[in-house]
Write a protein that holds these residues in place. Sequence first.
Motif, short mmCIF file in Angstrom:
data_model
loop_
_atom_site.label_atom_id
_atom_site.label_comp_id
_atom_site.label_asym_id
_atom_site.label_seq_id
_atom_site.Cartn_x
_atom_site.Cartn_y
_atom_site.Cartn_z
N ALA A 212 0.84 -1.17 -0.09
CA ALA A 212 0.01 0.08 -0.07
C ALA A 212 0.98 1.18 -0.09
O ALA A 212 2.02 1.27 0.61
CB ALA A 212 -0.73 0.09 1.14
N LEU A 213 0.46 2.37 -0.87
CA LEU A 213 1.30 3.47 -0.81
C LEU A 213 0.62 4.53 -1.47
O LEU A 213 -0.14 4.37 -2.36
CB LEU A 213 2.43 3.33 -1.78
N ALA A 214 0.64 5.62 -0.72
CA ALA A 214 -0.13 6.83 -1.19
C ALA A 214 0.85 7.90 -1.13
O ALA A 214 1.55 8.51 -0.08
CB ALA A 214 -1.22 7.34 -0.04
N GLN A 270 0.95 0.51 -4.64
CA GLN A 270 -0.71 0.54 -5.13
C GLN A 270 -0.79 1.36 -6.12
O GLN A 270 -0.14 2.31 -6.40
CB GLN A 270 -1.18 1.34 -3.59
N ASN A 273 -1.07 5.79 -6.80
CA ASN A 273 -0.69 6.33 -5.54
C ASN A 273 -0.31 7.69 -5.61
O ASN A 273 -0.31 8.36 -4.56
CB ASN A 273 0.43 5.60 -4.91
N GLN A 281 -3.27 5.13 2.13
CA GLN A 281 -2.40 3.97 2.21
C GLN A 281 -2.61 3.04 3.35
O GLN A 281 -2.57 1.78 3.38
CB GLN A 281 -0.90 4.15 2.31
N LYS A 284 -6.14 1.26 2.60
CA LYS A 284 -5.76 0.28 1.71
C LYS A 284 -5.47 -1.01 2.60
O LYS A 284 -6.03 -2.15 2.29
CB LYS A 284 -4.96 0.57 0.57
N VAL A 293 2.48 -2.55 4.15
CA VAL A 293 2.82 -1.33 4.20
C VAL A 293 3.83 -0.71 5.03
O VAL A 293 3.84 -0.93 6.06
CB VAL A 293 1.39 -0.44 4.69
#
Length: 465
Positions: A212-214, A270, A273, A281, A284, A293
Amino acid sequence: MRGKRLVWTLACGVLASGMLLAGCGGKSSGGESGGAQASVQPSAQPSAEKAEPFTITLRHTQIKDTQKKRLAMLQDVVKATENEVPGLKIELDGVEDKVNRFEKLRAEMAAGNPPQIFDLFGGTDTRDYVKAGRLLDVTPILEELGLKDKFYSLAEFTVDGKVYGLPMAGYVEGLYYNKKIFADNGVQPPKTWDELLKAAETFKSKGITPFALASKDAWVINMMMNTMWVYTAGPTSVEDIVAGKKKWNDPDMLDAFKKYETLVKKGYFQEGNLALAYAEQQNKFAAGEAAMVFDGSWANTPLTDPEKSKVANDVGFMLFPALGGPGDGYINGGWSNGYGFSVKVKDNPRELAAVKAFIKNMYNEQMQKRQLLEEGMLPALKLSDTSGVKPIIAEILSVSSAAKGTFPAFDSIVPPKVREALERGMQELLGGRTTPEKLLENLQKVQEEANRGSCRSLVGSADAA
């Protein structure tokens, strides 16, 4: 190296207090003993005579929905402080943390008019503001309140032997992982880079997002990136770069950035992102849609909240897998976030009294334990009682204590323009608009300008104007 064993000391201290023997945590009962300074409940004792009203401003960053408990604790401290100081009214000013740190507070410092109390980051920020003469030296206040030796570490807020800020909590950063997803797919927590790639490919082939990554908020990217280059180049790599002993584009640094590019090209992050804010994130991962994450210890609360997280009982925490370099086994950790105080309050006895009361009510055993139990925030003060802690905190501290040592976040060391250049560069790398070689070549140019002294702090630039 600064802070090398900070988290190890913290973990050993709390584990020795029985943390790992505790069961699932509930909220603090509010009855823990913390000495004369423990109470944060509003005092019922009225003022002997009516005092002339006065107001001070307290800048905080507890504005997110996930920070309601932290805000409630701060409000309790505010009420207790107001009742203790005749005539005092504390005005709370909530600002998003990045806006406060990189925009609003720096502008206020440049103009010489920060709030009386404000959220402050240790390291470079604190040193810049001390150099500009904007921060109150709280060393004598700590002596007066008996707090001098109560903190695990004040290193990031100490300049020339004097303390100019107080950390609220400690932190470490690492990989949270979904234990159920790992077990269901026959994957063990990876200990090497090759094992990490194999695990990520397994998850991707099953339609599960590996990471997961934002990354719309660019600082988020550099949590994991910071750890990766420390692993390949060593725990003092950033200090050496700033000192001119090393370069951003050295081969051991490039190795980490090329490895990160591998994760990008293989599609392990992700999707979309670059358009997502930090909380996405966590969302997710909490939805059970990502296997891992990379985040800080502060993220344990939203990830394990049974009302908001579908994976609350399946969250694990581990060190980033070894990359084959001298920094393998270290963990990013320290005490960076806290409160600072305007130097101007020393010329106003009533404001100074308010600051002292705030420190007394905020920094005590009861409040630190509330933070630990209710929010999973690693304590900044040495606690005598750590019973009732959540299992995920015990796991985070166990991983931390097993690490070789800690290293500070790079953005507490490098000049602002270097941080900004790295953040832009990493977003471009994620978007396929640059290469590791070009990114680091540009970053080294920015660093060399800073090392020559041409990049001054915002405060210094404003004062010279």
